[in-house]
Structures are given as structure tokens and as C-alpha cells.
Scaffold this motif. Sequence first.
Motif, PDB file in Angstrom:
ATOM      1  N   ASN A 450     -62.576 -17.639 -15.034  1.00  0.00           N
ATOM      2  CA  ASN A 450     -63.667 -18.436 -14.478  1.00  0.00           C
ATOM      3  C   ASN A 450     -63.267 -18.812 -13.068  1.00  0.00           C
ATOM      4  O   ASN A 450     -62.569 -19.789 -12.837  1.00  0.00           O
ATOM      5  N   GLU A 451     -63.748 -18.036 -12.119  1.00  0.00           N
ATOM      6  CA  GLU A 451     -63.171 -18.180 -10.780  1.00  0.00           C
ATOM      7  C   GLU A 451     -63.498 -19.488 -10.110  1.00  0.00           C
ATOM      8  O   GLU A 451     -62.685 -20.048  -9.396  1.00  0.00           O
ATOM      9  N   ASN A 452     -64.693 -19.955 -10.295  1.00  0.00           N
ATOM     10  CA  ASN A 452     -65.116 -21.117  -9.496  1.00  0.00           C
ATOM     11  C   ASN A 452     -64.629 -22.421 -10.077  1.00  0.00           C
ATOM     12  O   ASN A 452     -64.021 -23.226  -9.399  1.00  0.00           O
ATOM     13  N   THR A 453     -64.963 -22.675 -11.327  1.00  0.00           N
ATOM     14  CA  THR A 453     -64.572 -23.962 -11.909  1.00  0.00           C
ATOM     15  C   THR A 453     -63.857 -23.725 -13.229  1.00  0.00           C
ATOM     16  O   THR A 453     -64.430 -23.879 -14.301  1.00  0.00           O
ATOM     17  N   PRO A 454     -62.613 -23.364 -13.140  1.00  0.00           N
ATOM     18  CA  PRO A 454     -61.878 -23.151 -14.397  1.00  0.00           C
ATOM     19  C   PRO A 454     -61.682 -24.476 -15.108  1.00  0.00           C
ATOM     20  O   PRO A 454     -61.459 -25.508 -14.464  1.00  0.00           O
ATOM     21  N   ARG A 455     -61.761 -24.429 -16.438  1.00  0.00           N
ATOM     22  CA  ARG A 455     -61.547 -25.661 -17.184  1.00  0.00           C
ATOM     23  C   ARG A 455     -60.066 -25.952 -17.352  1.00  0.00           C
ATOM     24  O   ARG A 455     -59.611 -27.077 -17.259  1.00  0.00           O
ATOM     25  N   PHE A 456     -59.317 -24.870 -17.622  1.00  0.00           N
ATOM     26  CA  PHE A 456     -57.891 -25.070 -17.837  1.00  0.00           C
ATOM     27  C   PHE A 456     -57.106 -24.625 -16.610  1.00  0.00           C
ATOM     28  O   PHE A 456     -57.408 -23.608 -16.011  1.00  0.00           O
ATOM     29  N   GLN A 457     -56.144 -25.424 -16.282  1.00  0.00           N
ATOM     30  CA  GLN A 457     -55.264 -25.015 -15.187  1.00  0.00           C
ATOM     31  C   GLN A 457     -53.826 -25.163 -15.626  1.00  0.00           C
ATOM     32  O   GLN A 457     -53.487 -25.974 -16.481  1.00  0.00           O
ATOM     33  N   LEU A 458     -53.016 -24.342 -14.993  1.00  0.00           N
ATOM     34  CA  LEU A 458     -51.583 -24.430 -15.284  1.00  0.00           C
ATOM     35  C   LEU A 458     -50.861 -24.787 -13.988  1.00  0.00           C
ATOM     36  O   LEU A 458     -51.051 -24.133 -12.963  1.00  0.00           O
ATOM     37  N   ALA A 459     -50.090 -25.854 -14.081  1.00  0.00           N
ATOM     38  CA  ALA A 459     -49.293 -26.212 -12.907  1.00  0.00           C
ATOM     39  C   ALA A 459     -47.912 -25.578 -13.063  1.00  0.00           C
ATOM     40  O   ALA A 459     -47.296 -25.676 -14.128  1.00  0.00           O
ATOM     41  N   THR A 460     -47.468 -24.949 -11.991  1.00  0.00           N
ATOM     42  CA  THR A 460     -46.157 -24.284 -12.112  1.00  0.00           C
ATOM     43  C   THR A 460     -45.029 -25.245 -11.796  1.00  0.00           C
ATOM     44  O   THR A 460     -45.138 -26.076 -10.902  1.00  0.00           O
ATOM     45  N   HIS A 461     -43.977 -25.093 -12.546  1.00  0.00           N
ATOM     46  CA  HIS A 461     -42.740 -25.814 -12.265  1.00  0.00           C
ATOM     47  C   HIS A 461     -41.616 -24.804 -12.077  1.00  0.00           C
ATOM     48  O   HIS A 461     -41.811 -23.606 -12.289  1.00  0.00           O
ATOM     49  N   MET A 462     -40.447 -25.310 -11.726  1.00  0.00           N
ATOM     50  CA  MET A 462     -39.286 -24.433 -11.577  1.00  0.00           C
ATOM     51  C   MET A 462     -39.076 -23.620 -12.854  1.00  0.00           C
ATOM     52  O   MET A 462     -38.989 -24.180 -13.932  1.00  0.00           O
ATOM     53  N   PRO A 463     -39.011 -22.332 -12.704  1.00  0.00           N
ATOM     54  CA  PRO A 463     -38.726 -21.537 -13.906  1.00  0.00           C
ATOM     55  C   PRO A 463     -37.271 -21.726 -14.323  1.00  0.00           C
ATOM     56  O   PRO A 463     -36.446 -22.168 -13.528  1.00  0.00           O
ATOM     57  N   ASP A 464     -36.988 -21.405 -15.581  1.00  0.00           N
ATOM     58  CA  ASP A 464     -35.597 -21.400 -16.023  1.00  0.00           C
ATOM     59  C   ASP A 464     -34.915 -20.195 -15.397  1.00  0.00           C
ATOM     60  O   ASP A 464     -35.390 -19.064 -15.518  1.00  0.00           O
ATOM     61  N   LEU A 465     -33.822 -20.490 -14.735  1.00  0.00           N
ATOM     62  CA  LEU A 465     -33.059 -19.372 -14.177  1.00  0.00           C
ATOM     63  C   LEU A 465     -31.788 -19.212 -14.978  1.00  0.00           C
ATOM     64  O   LEU A 465     -31.110 -20.188 -15.272  1.00  0.00           O
ATOM     65  N   ILE A 466     -31.494 -17.988 -15.343  1.00  0.00           N
ATOM     66  CA  ILE A 466     -30.265 -17.776 -16.098  1.00  0.00           C
ATOM     67  C   ILE A 466     -29.415 -16.733 -15.402  1.00  0.00           C
ATOM     68  O   ILE A 466     -29.872 -15.989 -14.548  1.00  0.00           O
ATOM     69  N   ASP A 467     -28.169 -16.736 -15.787  1.00  0.00           N
ATOM     70  CA  ASP A 467     -27.230 -15.742 -15.269  1.00  0.00           C
ATOM     71  C   ASP A 467     -26.901 -14.754 -16.359  1.00  0.00           C
ATOM     72  O   ASP A 467     -27.056 -15.026 -17.540  1.00  0.00           O
ATOM     73  N   SER A 468     -26.424 -13.604 -15.925  1.00  0.00           N
ATOM     74  CA  SER A 468     -26.000 -12.599 -16.885  1.00  0.00           C
ATOM     75  C   SER A 468     -24.606 -12.135 -16.505  1.00  0.00           C
ATOM     76  O   SER A 468     -24.303 -11.959 -15.324  1.00  0.00           O
ATOM     77  N   SER A 469     -23.728 -11.992 -17.490  1.00  0.00           N
ATOM     78  CA  SER A 469     -22.353 -11.578 -17.219  1.00  0.00           C
ATOM     79  C   SER A 469     -22.140 -10.126 -17.596  1.00  0.00           C
ATOM     80  O   SER A 469     -22.602  -9.676 -18.643  1.00  0.00           O
ATOM     81  N   GLY A 470     -21.437  -9.416 -16.726  1.00  0.00           N
ATOM     82  CA  GLY A 470     -21.046  -8.052 -17.047  1.00  0.00           C
ATOM     83  C   GLY A 470     -19.600  -8.066 -17.499  1.00  0.00           C
ATOM     84  O   GLY A 470     -18.702  -8.437 -16.744  1.00  0.00           O
ATOM     85  N   LEU A 471     -19.369  -7.727 -18.751  1.00  0.00           N
ATOM     86  CA  LEU A 471     -18.018  -7.814 -19.298  1.00  0.00           C
ATOM     87  C   LEU A 471     -17.508  -6.434 -19.670  1.00  0.00           C
ATOM     88  O   LEU A 471     -18.255  -5.596 -20.166  1.00  0.00           O
ATOM     89  N   ILE A 472     -16.225  -6.231 -19.433  1.00  0.00           N
ATOM     90  CA  ILE A 472     -15.593  -4.988 -19.879  1.00  0.00           C
ATOM     91  C   ILE A 472     -14.899  -5.270 -21.205  1.00  0.00           C
ATOM     92  O   ILE A 472     -14.224  -6.278 -21.346  1.00  0.00           O
ATOM     93  N   VAL A 473     -15.077  -4.346 -22.139  1.00  0.00           N
ATOM     94  CA  VAL A 473     -14.404  -4.461 -23.425  1.00  0.00           C
ATOM     95  C   VAL A 473     -13.266  -3.466 -23.432  1.00  0.00           C
ATOM     96  O   VAL A 473     -13.468  -2.287 -23.155  1.00  0.00           O
ATOM     97  N   ARG A 474     -12.072  -3.939 -23.744  1.00  0.00           N
ATOM     98  CA  ARG A 474     -10.931  -3.023 -23.778  1.00  0.00           C
ATOM     99  C   ARG A 474     -10.081  -3.234 -24.998  1.00  0.00           C
ATOM    100  O   ARG A 474      -9.832  -4.368 -25.395  1.00  0.00           O
ATOM    101  N   LYS A 475      -9.629  -2.115 -25.540  1.00  0.00           N
ATOM    102  CA  LYS A 475      -8.571  -2.201 -26.543  1.00  0.00           C
ATOM    103  C   LYS A 475      -7.612  -1.076 -26.236  1.00  0.00           C
ATOM    104  O   LYS A 475      -8.035   0.057 -26.027  1.00  0.00           O
ATOM    105  N   ASP A 476      -6.348  -1.373 -26.179  1.00  0.00           N
ATOM    106  CA  ASP A 476      -5.392  -0.363 -25.742  1.00  0.00           C
ATOM    107  C   ASP A 476      -4.083  -0.587 -26.477  1.00  0.00           C
ATOM    108  O   ASP A 476      -3.183  -1.245 -25.971  1.00  0.00           O
TER     109      ASP A 476
END
Lengths: 555, 173, 408
Positions: A450-476
Motif C-alpha cells: 500500500n504505497e500511499n498510506t500503509p497501515r503497518f510500518q516497520l522501524a529499523t533498528h541496529m541489526p544483530d551483527l555476528i562474527d564467524s571463526s575459521g578454525l583449522i582442525v588437526r590431528k597428528d
Amino acid sequence: MSDDRKCECGHTNPIGTVLCESCGKPLLMTDAELEEADNFPSMRYEGMARRSKTYSRKLVDKVWNFFSSVKIAVIIIIITLVMASVGTILPQKMYVQVPLLDEQMTRDYYSGTYGLFGDIYYLLGFHEMYNSWWFVTLMAMIGISLVICSLDRIIPLYKALRKPRINQHLAFYRGQRLFIPLPVEGAKELDATMDQTKGWLKKRGYKIFGEGTSILAEKGRISRWGPYINHVGLIVFLLGVLLRGVPAFHIEEFIWVREGQTVSIPGTKLFVKNLEYKTEYYAEDEYVEELGMKEGMVIPKNFQTDVIIYKNENENLPGAEPNLTQVKEGPITVNHPITYQGISLFQLDRREQILGALNFTLIDMDSPDSKEIGEVKIDLFDPSSEIKVGENYVVRILDYFPDYQMGTDNRPQTKGVLPNNPMVAMEIVDTKTNVLERVAYVAGGFVQQNENTPRFQLATHMPDLIDSSGLIVRKDTMLPLILFGAIVSMIGLVMGFYWNHRRIWIHMEAGRIYVAGHTNKNWFGLKQEAKFLMKHLNLSNDLVAVQDKDKKKNT
Amino acid sequence: MGKEKRIYMRIGVLGILLIALVFAIYSSISKPGLLKVGDEAPNFSLKDREDKNVTLADLKGKTVILNFWGTWCEPCRNEMPALEKIYQKYKSDDVVVIGLNVGEAKLTAEQFIRQVEVTFPIWFDSRKEVTKRYSVGKMPTTYFIDKDGVIRVIKTGEMTERVMEQLLSETKQ
Amino acid sequence: MIELSGNLLLGAFILYLIATMLFTVAITGRKWSNRDPEEHATKYGRIGMVVSLIGFILHLGQIVLRWAAAGRSPTSNMFEFISLFAFFIVAGFLILYYLYRLTILGAFSMPLAAIMLAYASVFPKEITPLVPSLQNYWLQIHVSTVSLGEGILAIGFAAGLMYLIRTIPQKIRSKSTFMLELTISVILMMIGFIVVSFALQSPNMATTFEFPVYDANNPGVVKEMQQVEYKLPAIAGPQDYTIIKEGPMKPLFETPTFMHGLDAARKFNTVIWSVMSGLVLYGLLRLILRKRIAAAMQPAMDDIDPELLDEISYRAIAIGYPIFTLGGLIFAMIWAHEAWGRFWGWDPKETWALIVWLFYSAYLHLRLSKGWLGEKSAWMAVVGFVIILITLVVVNLVIVGLHSYAGV
């Protein structure tokens, strides 16, 4: 048929012996040749017979002789080092940052980046050199050469060094590189000189063997074993490397784990959960001096992933739900892996600040004061299809594209699995009245039905930011063996190069006294020693002359 | 040392070294765990569209076309209609097509499935463990597994209907 | 403290240069009139030794102070490593002097140390905090041990070079005379590079370029734009460049495409400057001396016993080799295992360390088992050092890998 040779002193020697095992007389020379000191044979292995030099008929012997040759070993070493250097000209496939999923992509990469040279490099297989069958063969041949060279020489050396060879034949002494007839005459003086020399040598740390007219003073015999101990160490090292090829002894994998995610550790029944990843940077005051760095440039101080390791009590069928029990918890930093039952996880790489979840607040424009109804969190890795907000509202997710792009046929699609550019199409429903509106979140903004008068609106907040780890698996499991081999090798090197085997003979015969000397390394030092001896005996330094005989011989 | 003893010794040593050489070459070129034609297809357990647990072993006795796909993969989308056709054609012949979604949110995959309108079973490898076990790199990759659970064909890349027919008949032999 | 440390290093450098001159005078000045050659050589040789020793102590002071200031051993960037290498070259010289008392060895060892120290100064000197992968004791142990080993092997090179200059007949041209001149010109290229870098260091000499980086998977598609600053005047520019800040000259041509990497063009430019300046230096020397450079040096070496040089060269290698094995291979493997989980990965630096090791193994086998002595052995000692230089220069700067440091 016996394979012995009898010497004039009465001892029988095996075929191929160059110097009599008992008295040291050169066996293969005539008396006339003996007069010429130049022709004295090499002192290598004390003149003992070396087996491979004496048999060469059968195939087995031919192969054995091939690998026991130092010349061949050097050639193999040089070929190996030349090929190894060729492998460094262009980056090896394993170090290329771009994912190369199949042979065509690999070839395209090398020819695309490096032109014709790259293409040839690829076709010759140089991009995967160090695990190729021929490079492995080269190194294996070094190993084979090590084994056979050592076996071939170690037995004659052992026999030669087992007993101190006092050697009583004058021809032996005369043939040594250090040979000094002393200008001393008279029975009394001869005896005195003999005693003086013995005493001096003892003080210098030599062990004295023999009595009467033939004395051997010896130092550092054990250093002769140095090269063989070194070779044994190298063989053990290579053995450890070889056994790593047994699958049970070696695991090498790489995994990405997002914060909050639990991932299976391939090749094991273990799982790892990433609790938190963080990078620490050096603070301004931690710099020792002004670095004049550009704005915003920082130097990392620590890369750390805090993990929990779990064991799967279930059968560990791929994809099946695991039954996890915690077995270990701790941090992983660079240089400090976490280890459990021989499996180690190393901190290698990271991706920081990736989108983990979107956070919105739902606003109903029709409610009094445009009230905020509640929070809407959309997990970008595992979104639920329906999210209840407040008492009467539901947000349904119709479409979700983690990495949105417009396809070739004007159809929306995603570029991949990572939420680099999320697009979420939603329908928001007021459950009391069943009024619904559609809205899409895309490229950071909203597209309303509904372009002109939408009934519902969403206000944006900071998204969750996450990190990802790159791990080496070793057995020797072979590591201790490999380390042991390396240590033994070092010991052998030190023994062989930092000490030498020195021998000094003193021999009285027919009213003359002779000093002869031999060392396997560092003739300069032996010469110095002889000069000191002359000084001690009040004789001239000039008597000391190391002859050049041995040098030109090709042994 | 006697002549014969010496020769036996040398043969022995050379023999051991030869075995070591062969082992070294073999272990450098072989990739343990990499599946090849003739191997038994490793069993796995995943969730289907109704969120039920399903395993590969459940399908023993049927010929299985195991297709690894993702919504981002154009060629995967392209071959979906052909896969559906094959599925419909040979359903009664104890042939089943399983679409294995590689590591995506169920939501994303579901909406894709609705678009391509396929009816063959879709299982979700959300943790990518099966993908890893089957060494899937480039996609689409399809494993053709016969009635006894043995891998008969490993095909990387998009397939036409004709290719699918061909590979299927190879598998059924 | 850092400033004092820097001053000490400067002091050491100057003393090394003075020592070089003293040793050179010791050999060459013998034939000057009114001098007793022996006495002259001994006198200047002795002064040279004293100066070298004082320089060495100053250098040691610099290392200690820098260690104290930084809170960790000076082993983490190119500047620190190469100046440590120079330090150990002097140490190697002192060790071999203690064993053989040949002062003239200093005439070739001290300039080598001075050149290395000058080369080190080309690199950024700031004490930067350690990035995580370098935060490990084994790093310090590995780097210092391998540096010591290489320093001693460098003396093997110096003695070998002396042997070649002393013994290769210069009356007729031969393969050997050519190779010797080539070796000398490579050394001159290194000196040329250092001179040019210092002479042209002002900001006016720098040029900044912007150039496109192409997508490796899609040839022709631009991934991003990058900037690079040339400290030396541009002869070879990056591919498809545009000039952001003008320098003293415009590039004469573009770097060929197969040279990959963000810094490839800059490094190629530096290499061109080094080669050119080296050749210019060589040309000038040939003009002035009017004969081959080695031929000009030969008469001064006449009184030295070539066999002694041969022995010193071998002995240096025999002493340095186990240390190199320990530091360059074993300690390196231990550190690699702790940092990256694998003790050997065939990355270019590791591979080249192995190449150095294999090469010197070949040298030792050929010498000890096959009786290779004299000229053959000396050439191998020279080539061995060239390989060490390759690991220092080429692998760190030209080839990219886990091990690379910043470059010029």
C-alpha cells in the motif's frame, strides 16, 4: 672358494680390503710403489672392504649400488631442490584465495591470471607440486638413499672403529698426510721422547693405546658416528612423515563456525560451538613509538574464539541430530590451540560483523498514537515463517533471499547463502480483523504494498551483527616421532661437525722415531696440535708438514 | 657374511623400501573418504519437508537419484523440470529422486520449491554434513545409487533429461 | 632509548665501513713504497680488528636497547631481521678469526656486513607491536638462530669469493672469469639499490598511481581500484594506471600482465632500478680500472694462501650448517606447528629454507665424500649464499605468502 687375502704379518683380510686389518700395510701395492708415499690409498673406512664396491653382478646388487652412491644422492638432492624452487614461482593451488572447485576453474584461474606461462604451469601439474606422485617419489628416493648409503657404510665403519688400530707397519705411517720423522737419536733420547710425547698427549685428552714401540693416541672417535646418527634421525623423521599417510593418524580440516552455531568436527565424533569471537586491537598507549599510521589503521593484538567442545553420544550419522555432552571449554587464540584427545583446533581466520538478524519494531498506524506494537526479530540464518507480535499481530515471511539480486528473467533470486544483502517479503496480519498488508525489506529500505498510506510500518533498528571463526582442525599422532627424528638428526650433526676424530701414532723402529697423524676433519687444527707437540719436545715447527696426497684423490 | 645371506638381506631391505615408496605415493594421491563409483553410499539422516526424520537406508531396494542443489544455483534450477519428469516417469519402477538442499534456511528452500513445482521428496541438509561427506563442491552434483546402495554414477553439472535417462539406465543395470 | 639505539646502529655502521677501509688498506697498501709488507698488513689488520670489535659491541648495544624498548626481541620485521643478520655476519667473522687468525678475511666480511646493514635501513624502522601470529617465543628463537646460522654461512661465502678472486686466472677470458664478474655485478646491484633508495628518498621523488584490479574469475571485469605509491621514480608503471600525484618522471612502459599482485608493479620498478644502478656502477668501475674487476683485485690477494681460504670457507659452512638446520628448519617447524597447526606447509619461505638446506647438504657431501675442493667448492659456497639472499629478498618481497613482510 675363500674370499680372503693374506698379509705378510699373518692376518687374512676379506676381499677388497685396502689396508691390512691388523698391521695397516697397504695390500694392493708392490714394494716399489710403497716407496712412493704419494700412492698411499685413502684412509676412508680405515681401508676396510666396502661391500657394495666389490659385488655388482646381480640386479639386486646393481640397484643397491645405485642407491648407495653419494653421487646419485647428490643428483637426487639437486633435482629435488630445483623442482621445489619451480613450485614457488606461482602460488600453489592450496594458497590461492579464490575457491577453485574443479579442474576447469583451476585452469581458468592460472591461465587467466598468469597468461600462457600460467597455463603451461597448470598443465605440467606444477600448481600442485608438493603432493604430486613424482615429487613424493623424489623425496622417497632421498629416503631410500639415506637408508642404503648408511647401511652400506655403517658396518665397515663399525668393524674399523671397534678396536683401536695401532697398526705397526712403517708403510702405514709413511703414507699418512701428517708424517714427521723426528730428528732424535740414541736409545736413551728415543725412550725419553716417547715418554714425553705420551705424557703430553694424555694431558691433551688423548686416550693412549698400545705399548712399547708403537703407540696410538686417539681423541673423539665417537664423532665418526655423527653422520650416521644424523642419517638415522632423518630416516626416523621421514618415517614419521610417511606414516602420517595412514588415515587414522592424521586429520586436517577447515571449518567456519558462526557465533552461537554448533558444528560437527569432520573426521571425529566431536562438535564445536562458537560462544564468542573477538579481535582485540592495540590501544594507542600500547604503541612503543609513534608509528605515523594513517587514520583508522589499527594493528590487531589478539584473535580469539571461545568455544565449547561436545562429544556426540549417538552414532554420528551425517545429518542426524546429535546427542551432545560437553567435554571441554576454553579459548582458542593464535599460537594457542585447544586440544581434546589429540584433536586440536587452531584459530586461523575470521569474518567479522556479518548480519545475523534484522531487528524491527512493528507500528500500527491505525492504533492511537501510532503505537509501537512490539519487536520483530528475523534470524537471517534460520528465519521462522511466522512471528507473533504483541497480542493480535502476526508477521509471516513469504520470501527470503539472503543475498538478493534480480535474476536474468526478472525473477528475484539469491547469490548465495550468506546474508550479505537480505531481502525479506512479509505479510503483516491483524489477527482480530484479518487485515493484512504486504511489505518487503530490501537493500536497507522498504517497499510497501500500500504505497500511499500503509497501515503497518516497520522501524529499523541496529541489526544483530555476528562474527564467524575459521578454525583449522588437526590431528597428528606422528608428531612425537617426527620431533624425535629431528632431535636425533641434530645430535648427529653436532657430533659430526663440532668434533673430529684425531689420531696420533708414535712409532719407534730401527733407531728412529716417527710421528704420524690423521683426522677426518680440520687438518688445520691437527697441524696446530702437531706444532704444539714439537714445541713441547723442543723441536722446530718447520718439521710439521701436512702433505697433499689425499686431496686430489677421488674417493 | 655369506654371499646368499647378503643377497637375501639386500632383497629384504629393498623390498621394504619399495613398499614404503608405493605407500608414500598412494597416500599422497588418494583422498581418504572421497567417494567413488563402486563405493557403498554412506547412510545419513535428515529432515524432510514434513519435518520427519528420514534416512538413506530407508530407501534400500529402490534406485536413488540423489541431487544436491541450492536456490542460488542457476543450473540446479534449470534441471528441476527434467528431474520432476524423470521422477514421475519412473516412480512405479522403484526409482526415487531425492533433492538435497545444501545448507539453506527451510523458508528459502520452500519458496523455491513452490516456484519450480516439484513433487519429489526434498530433504534438508541444513548443517551441510551430508554435503561434506559426499564431497560436494561444485553444484549441481548428482549421485546415482542402485538398489543395493552402491554408487554407480557421480555427475557434476547440469543434466538434460536425456542425460538423466541414460545415467539412470546405467544405474539400473 | 629508541633514539639511542638508532644512534648506536649508525655508529656500528660507520665503524664497519671504517673497518672495511682499514682491511682494504691492509691488503692493498702493502706494496706502497717504504713499507715492510708484513708489518703494514699486520698493523692495519690489527686496527681493523679493533674497529670491527667496537662496532660489534655498539651493534650489540643497539640490539639490547631495542629489545628493552620494545619489550620483545628485535626479530619481527625486515629491518630488525636484516640488521640482526648483519650482526651475525660480524659474529661469524669474529668466530672464524678466532679459529684461523686471518685478518684479511675482514676485507670481505665487513663490507658484507655493512651492505646488509645499509640494506636493512631501507625498510621501515618503527617498532610495531606484534600481530598475533608473531606472539610466540619460538619466533624469537627461530629467527635469531637462523640468522646466526646464515651469518656464519655468509663468511663461507666471503672466503669462497676471496678464493675465486685469488685463484681464477685472469689472463684469458673464460667461463669462470665471466661468472665471477657476474657475481660481482650482482653485489653491485645490491649496493646500487641501497644508494638509489637513499639518494632518492624525498617526497618529491614519489609518484602515486591508481590502477584497476581485475576479477580473477572474470577477466576484463574490474573488481576494485587500488592506489600504490612508488618511492623511486617510475620506469614501469602499473597496468592501466592513472597518475594521482606526479613524480619526477612518467613511466616508460607498463608492467606486464603476468606480474600479479597489488605491489607487483612497484617491486618490478624497484628491481629495474637495482639492476640498472648495479650495471652503471659496474660499468664505471670497469672504465676506471680498465680491466675486469676481479683482475684488478687479484694482485692484492697474492700473498694469501688459497688453501687456507678454501679451508676457512668450508669450516664456516661446517659450523653454520648445523645451526641453520636447528634454527631454519627445526625451530621453524615447531613455531609453524604452534601457530598454524601444521609444521610444514610448503609455503614459499619454508620451501626456500629447505632449498638452502638441501643445497648445503649437497655441498658437504660433494666436499667430504667426493673430494670436491678448491674452485668447485668455492663456487658452491657463493651460490649457496645467493640462495640465502633469494630467501631474504625475493621470498619476502616478491612472492606473497604467510611469511611476507612489507616491502619497498
